[in-house]
Design an enzyme around this catalytic site. Structure first.
Site, PDB file in Angstrom:
ATOM      1  N   LEU A   1       0.748  -1.317   0.098  1.00  0.00           N
ATOM      2  CA  LEU A   1       0.195   0.036  -0.027  1.00  0.00           C
ATOM      3  C   LEU A   1       0.772   1.346  -0.242  1.00  0.00           C
ATOM      4  O   LEU A   1       0.451   2.296  -0.397  1.00  0.00           O
ATOM      5  CB  LEU A   1      -0.711  -0.040   1.382  1.00  0.00           C
ATOM      6  CG  LEU A   1      -1.897  -1.113   1.448  1.00  0.00           C
ATOM      7  CD1 LEU A   1      -2.741  -0.839   2.623  1.00  0.00           C
ATOM      8  CD2 LEU A   1      -2.973  -0.983   0.334  1.00  0.00           C
ATOM      9  N   LYS A   2       2.036   1.334   0.451  1.00  0.00           N
ATOM     10  CA  LYS A   2       2.648   2.441   1.063  1.00  0.00           C
ATOM     11  C   LYS A   2       3.598   2.754  -0.148  1.00  0.00           C
ATOM     12  O   LYS A   2       4.505   3.593   0.155  1.00  0.00           O
ATOM     13  CB  LYS A   2       3.283   2.457   2.381  1.00  0.00           C
ATOM     14  CG  LYS A   2       2.049   2.653   3.444  1.00  0.00           C
ATOM     15  CD  LYS A   2       2.720   3.304   4.442  1.00  0.00           C
ATOM     16  CE  LYS A   2       1.690   2.976   5.917  1.00  0.00           C
ATOM     17  NZ  LYS A   2       0.400   2.946   5.839  1.00  0.00           N
ATOM     18  N   THR A   3       3.881   2.041  -1.244  1.00  0.00           N
ATOM     19  CA  THR A   3       4.771   2.365  -2.374  1.00  0.00           C
ATOM     20  C   THR A   3       4.291   3.334  -3.433  1.00  0.00           C
ATOM     21  O   THR A   3       3.283   3.191  -3.958  1.00  0.00           O
ATOM     22  CB  THR A   3       5.316   0.941  -3.003  1.00  0.00           C
ATOM     23  OG1 THR A   3       5.323  -0.254  -1.912  1.00  0.00           O
ATOM     24  CG2 THR A   3       6.372   0.995  -3.685  1.00  0.00           C
TER      25      THR A   3
ATOM     26  N   ASP B   1      -6.574   1.100   5.151  1.00  0.00           N
ATOM     27  CA  ASP B   1      -5.521   2.085   5.794  1.00  0.00           C
ATOM     28  C   ASP B   1      -6.175   3.470   5.362  1.00  0.00           C
ATOM     29  O   ASP B   1      -5.880   4.171   4.478  1.00  0.00           O
ATOM     30  CB  ASP B   1      -4.194   1.663   4.572  1.00  0.00           C
ATOM     31  CG  ASP B   1      -3.153   2.616   5.122  1.00  0.00           C
ATOM     32  OD1 ASP B   1      -2.051   2.671   4.483  1.00  0.00           O
ATOM     33  OD2 ASP B   1      -3.148   3.219   6.372  1.00  0.00           O
TER      34      ASP B   1
END
Lengths: 479, 341
Positions: free
Chosen positions: B108-110, B141
């Site tokens: 998710l955080k890329t 998230d």
């Protein structure tokens, strides 16, 4: 008795995780204000000299960053590499330079603005002129062409070919162009407008903005909404960019960013006593040690814009007043707009990992990124680095004329304009200096907790930024 | 089958025999900070460097780049080459998007994961299902920066009334789950104020009234919520509405106790009161009132402003003591005749 952040009897997921974090921090914090220099130096050295375990493959595209985080971490702790390892560092950094210009995250990777910043800053620390020294091997012409290839119609830059637009790219590009004498009017056209457009209603800055165009592809001045909320990392890049653009913007009718709102937002990012005075990165998010730099470092930048002096516009930037040393009176504001003791407490008591290195927050493990940005945050909490009118005057007097366009970068200027522009950029960047007046630097705990001061525009030692700029601007090193 | 996957190295795979793998480091190099790659990762990336050299754009390159992306989703050079290869091979971009759903959930955080979707959407032009996908990620998230920024980009880029129409209810739903979700407040500002006038919102006075009532009601639920106060200040500044117009609302939040009086039996929807469990006074309200006083400009107003700033500096918000003292000094500049408090 420390009190938790109030939840008004109305808990939500945000307030619950905030409460949990406060509890963990108060349970895990050390009680002694001692910077574990030896532990942090070992942590950094181990990675540099022995390497990283296999799960660091996730960071394969950030190898250039490891060089910068490690070398600048050493610099802050007053350490350096021996000549053999220095050469090894230079060779490692240069291996990531792309044949066409620009640096990638590692050898054979596509050029990208962020590792370019990391690589050039790392070379500022360990490099030198001459064969194998790193500086002469930077392909500046290719680098400039790479920058121009990323330029977008709305003043933004993609970070790499086909990649995302965001303000980190803008900052990295402007910082590198400043250090290497590649900052031209053509390169910065439209950039101030883009930076401005990233400021949100909260006062901080977002990652980017949405451009709207007319049917004839003219950029509309509105709407230009920011994409994403105000964020510490992007705010650091925006304010750094804004300062780096001052030689082009100051004294023109270019609209300003809202400095008062930016200051308000920044101060609101400092956490309360149960988070020991660390910084968060966004409203209603958790404290994180890296914001010690991204947010903590912004106050010096705002001082550079005269944030607290109560005047919306800086004094006129004409030839006469530029060198007037009595302008010191005008800067009645210092960078003490945040609780520096609180920040030092957070870093010393919560961010240090018992095994060496520094971290986001307990109980997370230390990593190279958090090690550097906590140390840099400690630096801004201990020292004041400011743009000195006296130094400006001295550098102006010593300026050696540089009108030639030897790389044929930008024919839009006359030689005289080019020389004036380069002088302004050089003077602006080089005027920053540590305030060594008695009582200004304040080190919490033992005097051995002191780290070195860092340049707010680059996050390099002032000496390192001066060295590389003296070279690329054809000036003799300061005595 | 040319996809090696775990267990079969490319170097042992006859389907890749024609490619010369290229090592990351030159012969004799002694790099600093080396990463001790797994054999699988080293093998795959050696072969990637091999096809990079030849410039090959083919189906097997799509398999190789997918393999590497799964091992290292932040490898931007691989993503960029994959994108070029998709276009060069006329690949099925819809299938690519589905594949990305799988990868995004794990990473998710890329940045690159989200940017790749953006590139695909610019080609496919199917934004509505994308809004659904984004919502599913935000469900897990709730404050993912890339995801919210991507949603905003999608809305602005396609600028479709049908897409915009669902956003206010969407932001409201997120805020009903967590009134302190700053990303959702920012999204609301983006939708209502920052990116042009929405269909049906053309009466700006009505829009302002609605937004003020919404924000005030949220403040009354949990006053110590900077997200709501920042939004309130934001809309007043954006519409150039005076802070003073909200004086009656703000005052109860500046008092130390929940107001107990006969008048509280009358429900004032325009000025909802803090709940009995609120922690008062709330610093954001004290600041707001101080600004109202500052705007009065006369001696009495400035004196009151300075008193409030001092209250914040010394009691209610000591973390920001130096800032509040600065605000007090700034206020005093507006009325030089006020020499001391």
């Amino acid at each position: 008795m420390l009190r938790h952040t109030p939840d008004d009897g109305f808990p939500t997921p945000t307030s619950r995780v905030q409460r949990e974090t406060e509890e963990i921090i108060s349970d895990s914090s050390s009680v002694t204000f001692t910077l574990n220099r030896k532990g942090h130096l070992s942590f950094i050295a181990r990675a540099l000299l022995q390497g990283f375990p296999k799960h660091y493959a996730y960071q394969d595209a950030s190898q250039a960053w490891f060089m910068f985080w490690s070398l600048q971490g050493f610099s802050l702790l007053g350490a350096g590499l021996d000549p053999d390892n220095k050469q090894r560092a230079i060779d490692t950094i240069l291996a990531a330079q792309h044949p066409d210009g620009g640096f990638g995250g590692g050898p054979h990777q596509a050029p990208h603005l962020l590792p370019t910043y990391a690589s050039v800053c790392a070379l500022s620390i360990v490099g030198r002129p001459g064969p194998r020294g790193g500086w002469d091997q930077i392909n500046r012409k290719g680098l400039y062409a790479f920058f121009m290839s990323l330029k977008q119609p709305d003043g933004s830059f993609r970070v790499a070919k086909d990649a995302e637009v965001d303000i980190r790219g803008t900052y990295c590009l402007l910082a590198v162009a400043t250090l290497l004498n590649l900052l031209t009017p053509t390169l910065v056209r439209g950039v101030p407008g883009f930076v401005r457009s990233c400021q949100t209603y909260e006062g901080g800055f977002a990652s980017a903005s949405q451009p709207y165009y007319t049917a004839d592809f003219e950029l509309l001045s509105e709407p230009r909404p920011p994409l994403g909320e105000a964020h510490g990392g992007y705010t650091s890049c925006a304010l750094g960019s804004w300062l780096l653009l001052q030689p082009f913007v100051h004294g023109t009718d270019e609209p300003q960013i809202d400095v008062k709102d930016a200051l308000r937002w920044l101060t609101k990012m400092q956490c309360g006593p149960m988070d020991l005075g660390g910084f968060r990165g966004r409203t209603n998010k958790l404290v994180d040690g890296c914001y010690s730099w991204w947010v903590g470092g912004c106050f010096a930048l705002l001082e550079g814009l005269g944030a607290g002096a109560g005047v919306a516009t800086p004094p006129p930037h004409d030839e006469a007043s530029e060198s007037n040393a009595s302008e010191i009176d005008w800067y009645d504001f210092d960078d003490e707009m945040f609780n520096k003791t609180g920040l030092q407490e957070y870093i010393l008591l919560a961010a240090q990992s018992p095994a060496g290195g520094l971290r986001d927050k307990p109980p997370k493990v230390a990593d190279a990124y958090h090690t550097l940005y906590n140390l840099a945050g400690l630096s801004v909490a201990q020292h004041r680095v400011y743009s000195s009118p006296l130094r400006k005057y001295v550098i102006e007097q010593c300026w050696i004329s540089q009108p030639q366009d030897d790389l044929s970068l930008d024919s839009s200027e006359t030689p005289s304009q080019r020389d004036t522009r380069r002088r302004r950029i050089f003077v602006a960047a080089q005027s920053w200096t540590e305030d060594e007046s008695p009582g200004v630097s304040r080190v919490l705990g033992d005097a051995s907790n002191r780290v070195n001061a860092t340049h707010p525009l680059f996050n390099l030692m002032v000496t390192h930024s001066r060295g590389i700029m003296d070279y690329f601007y054809g000036q003799t090193p300061a005595s | 089958m040319s996809f090696s996957g775990p267990g079969t190295l490319y170097t042992d795979n006859p389907a890749w025999r024609d490619v010369a793998p290229v090592s990351q480091h030159d012969e004799g190099a002694n790099p600093m900070a080396p990463i001790m790659y797994t054999l699988e990762y080293k093998d795959a990336t050696d072969y990637f460097r091999g096809i990079l050299k030849t410039g090959e754009k083919s189906a097997r390159v799509l398999e190789l780049t997918e393999h590497i992306i799964r091992l290292n989703p932040a490898h931007y050079s691989i993503w960029q080459y994959r994108y070029e290869t998709l276009l060069a091979t006329n690949a099925d971009l819809k299938a690519e998007l589905l594949l990305m759903d799988d990868i995004a959930t794990a990473h998710l955080k890329t940045y690159q994961v989200w940017h790749h979707r953006r590139l695909l959407l610019q080609q496919l032009r199917t934004p509505v299902p994308e809004l659904v996908f984004i919502a599913s990620i935000l469900d897990i998230d709730t404050k993912n920066y890339h995801t919210w920024a991507y949603r905003q980009w999608l809305l602005g880029h396609f600028n479709d009334d049908g897409m915009w129409a669902g956003e206010l209810p969407y932001a409201e739903e997120i805020l009903s789950n967590d009134v302190r979700n700053n990303s959702a407040w920012h999204h609301r500002f983006f939708v209502v104020w920052a990116s042009g006038v929405r269909k049906g919102d053309e009466n700006r006075e009505e829009t302002l009234r609605r937004e003020l009532n919404f924000t005030k009601s949220k403040i009354s639920l949990a006053p110590n919520n900077d997200s709501a106060w920042n939004y309130l200040r934001g809309i007043l500044n954006h519409t150039q509405t005076s802070f003073a117009s909200l004086r009656d609302f703000v005052v109860p939040y500046t008092l130390p106790h929940f107001p107990i009086s006969a008048s509280t039996t009358v429900l004032d929807l325009e000025n909802p009161l803090p709940s009995s469990t609120a922690k008062l006074p709330c610093p954001a309200a004290l600041e707001f009132l101080a600004e109202i006083h500052e705007d009065e400009r006369h001696e009495e107003g400035i004196k009151n402003a300075v008193l409030l700033y001092k209250q914040l500096a010394e009691e209610q918000d000591k973390t920001r003591k130096l800032y509040w003292e600065h605000r007090a000094r700034e206020a005093l500049k507006l009325a030089p005749e006020v020499t001391s408090i």
